[in-house]
Write a protein that holds these residues in place. Structure first.
Motif, PDB file in Angstrom:
ATOM      1  N   ASP A 212     -16.800   0.693   2.455  1.00 30.91           N
ATOM      2  CA  ASP A 212     -16.620   1.131   3.835  1.00 30.91           C
ATOM      3  C   ASP A 212     -16.170  -0.022   4.728  1.00 30.91           C
ATOM      4  N   MET A 213     -16.727  -1.205   4.521  1.00 28.14           N
ATOM      5  CA  MET A 213     -16.343  -2.361   5.338  1.00 28.14           C
ATOM      6  C   MET A 213     -14.864  -2.673   5.185  1.00 28.14           C
ATOM      7  N   PHE A 214     -14.385  -2.654   3.950  1.00 23.34           N
ATOM      8  CA  PHE A 214     -12.975  -2.953   3.726  1.00 23.34           C
ATOM      9  C   PHE A 214     -12.091  -1.825   4.256  1.00 23.34           C
ATOM     10  N   ALA A 215     -12.557  -0.576   4.131  1.00 25.09           N
ATOM     11  CA  ALA A 215     -11.780   0.554   4.639  1.00 25.09           C
ATOM     12  C   ALA A 215     -11.689   0.524   6.163  1.00 25.09           C
ATOM     13  N   ARG A 216     -12.734   0.022   6.813  1.00 29.76           N
ATOM     14  CA  ARG A 216     -12.763  -0.013   8.278  1.00 29.76           C
ATOM     15  C   ARG A 216     -12.021  -1.203   8.861  1.00 29.76           C
ATOM     16  N   GLY A 217     -11.553  -2.124   8.017  1.00 26.11           N
ATOM     17  CA  GLY A 217     -10.715  -3.194   8.542  1.00 26.11           C
ATOM     18  C   GLY A 217     -11.294  -4.584   8.486  1.00 26.11           C
ATOM     19  N   LEU A 218     -12.135  -4.879   7.488  1.00 25.16           N
ATOM     20  CA  LEU A 218     -12.716  -6.219   7.398  1.00 25.16           C
ATOM     21  C   LEU A 218     -11.638  -7.290   7.283  1.00 25.16           C
ATOM     22  N   ILE A 219     -10.584  -7.008   6.515  1.00 30.73           N
ATOM     23  CA  ILE A 219      -9.531  -8.022   6.343  1.00 30.73           C
ATOM     24  C   ILE A 219      -8.877  -8.335   7.686  1.00 30.73           C
ATOM     25  N   ASP A 220      -8.584  -7.314   8.477  1.00 24.17           N
ATOM     26  CA  ASP A 220      -7.991  -7.560   9.797  1.00 24.17           C
ATOM     27  C   ASP A 220      -8.980  -8.262  10.719  1.00 24.17           C
ATOM     28  N   GLU A 221     -10.274  -7.951  10.590  1.00 26.05           N
ATOM     29  CA  GLU A 221     -11.270  -8.648  11.400  1.00 26.05           C
ATOM     30  C   GLU A 221     -11.259 -10.130  11.089  1.00 26.05           C
ATOM     31  N   VAL A 222     -11.177 -10.473   9.799  1.00 23.85           N
ATOM     32  CA  VAL A 222     -11.125 -11.888   9.416  1.00 23.85           C
ATOM     33  C   VAL A 222      -9.863 -12.543   9.955  1.00 23.85           C
ATOM     34  N   ARG A 223      -8.733 -11.867   9.860  1.00 22.51           N
ATOM     35  CA  ARG A 223      -7.482 -12.436  10.394  1.00 22.51           C
ATOM     36  C   ARG A 223      -7.624 -12.730  11.886  1.00 22.51           C
ATOM     37  N   GLY A 224      -8.243 -11.813  12.618  1.00 27.83           N
ATOM     38  CA  GLY A 224      -8.448 -12.046  14.042  1.00 27.83           C
ATOM     39  C   GLY A 224      -9.377 -13.221  14.314  1.00 27.83           C
TER      40      GLY A 224
END
Length: 313
Positions: A212-224
């Motif tokens: 769920d974390m990866f589906a909700r955008g964890l990668i984009d959160e890290v980029r930010g």
């Protein structure tokens, strides 16, 4: 105004139980939540820490959330001072503190009023320089020669804690464990409730949680967060999920990003084993099984938790 601490492994539903407990208490006394999850201190680290969004906190005051930038270092000593001040201010308002989280040292430092060993900037700097020169593996081996028990307790990849242990051993002439908190009567007569469930059930929850974390955008959160200085953060950059995504982004390989999810799950499962081992040593904990997720079981868990809080030995 006896505080209540809700602790236990990651993924057992501590945050949602705390909300249910506070709402149940609302008919008799006000209550406020004090966070004890070290990675939830950080602003912007939301998805990967499973931090409750503001609109899901049911209007309940929360403390020790979003108090650090990702470039700042989280320390047990800072948390102990700040959280203790929160708890005493909450009591002065005639309300109950509900302490929630699974960061082991942070929880125990607060409940056992841990007195921290001295630090020496020159000694610390020398060991940090040594870490930069030889790497964490060699430094951890040095700790194993000086203090085998500390080396066994500290992961061989944890350079920060290895440096701290070597600093304390040098300054005190005693093993690092000699400075650890002792389990005694909990501060403020806090009732401690631990949540846990069958390993197979918890593994399934952790897998779904990670997906769920990866589906909700964890990668984009890290980029930010990289634009906010995440890479320079000593503790934030090592958080589960964030460290794995950072490594995958550095590899610049789509396959590495896909693997980051599995590596996060594996790392979280390993962390859960450490949490269980740590918290199970504490004879003061009233354990509650949270294997079933039905409404009736949730109500039972709330009732068991409040029963433990109301009971005064």
């Amino acid at each position: 105004m006896r505080p209540l601490a809700i602790i236990g492994p990651t993924g057992t539903g501590k945050s949602h139980l705390a909300l249910d407990v506070v709402e149940q208490l609302g008919g008799e006394v006000d209550a406020e939540i004090v966070n004890a999850d070290a990675m939830q201190f950080y602003r912007g680290m939301d998805i990967g820490t499973a931090k409750l969004p503001v609109d899901e906190r049911r209007g309940i005051p929360h403390h020790q959330l979003d108090v650090l930038n990702v470039t700042q270092t989280a320390t047990v000593a800072r948390y102990q001072r700040a959280a203790a001040a929160d708890i005493e201010a909450i009591a002065a308002r005639g309300a109950v503190s509900v302490i929630v989280g699974g960061s082991m040292l942070y929880v125990q430092s607060l409940l056992d009023d841990w007195t921290f060993p001295a630090t020496d900037p020159a000694v610390r700097a020398r060991w940090e320089q040594r870490l930069a020169e030889v790497g964490v593996g060699v430094l951890h081996a040095e700790l194993a020669r000086r203090d085998p028990a500390a080396a066994a307790a500290i992961p061989p990849t944890d350079g920060r804690r290895t440096v701290r242990a070597l600093e304390v051993v040098e300054l005190t002439g005693q093993p690092f464990a000699a400075s650890a908190p002792r389990i005694g009567a909990p501060r403020w007569d806090t009732a401690i409730v631990g949540l846990d469930c069958d390993t197979t059930i918890l593994d399934e929850r952790l897998a779904r949680r990670t997906e769920d974390m990866f589906a909700r955008g964890l990668i984009d959160e890290v980029r930010g967060l990289l634009r906010e200085g995440l890479r320079d953060g000593v503790t934030a950059s090592r958080a589960l999920g964030y460290a794995q995504v950072l490594a995958a982004l550095d590899a610049d390989d789509p396959a590495a990003l896909r693997d980051a999810q599995e590596l996060t799950f594996i790392g979280t499962r390993r962390y859960v084993r450490r949490q269980r081992s740590w918290f199970r040593r504490d004879h003061r904990v009233h354990w509650v099984d949270v294997g079933a997720a039905t409404e009736s079981e949730r109500a039972r868990t709330v009732a068991d938790t409040l029963r433990a809080w109301r009971h005064v030995p």
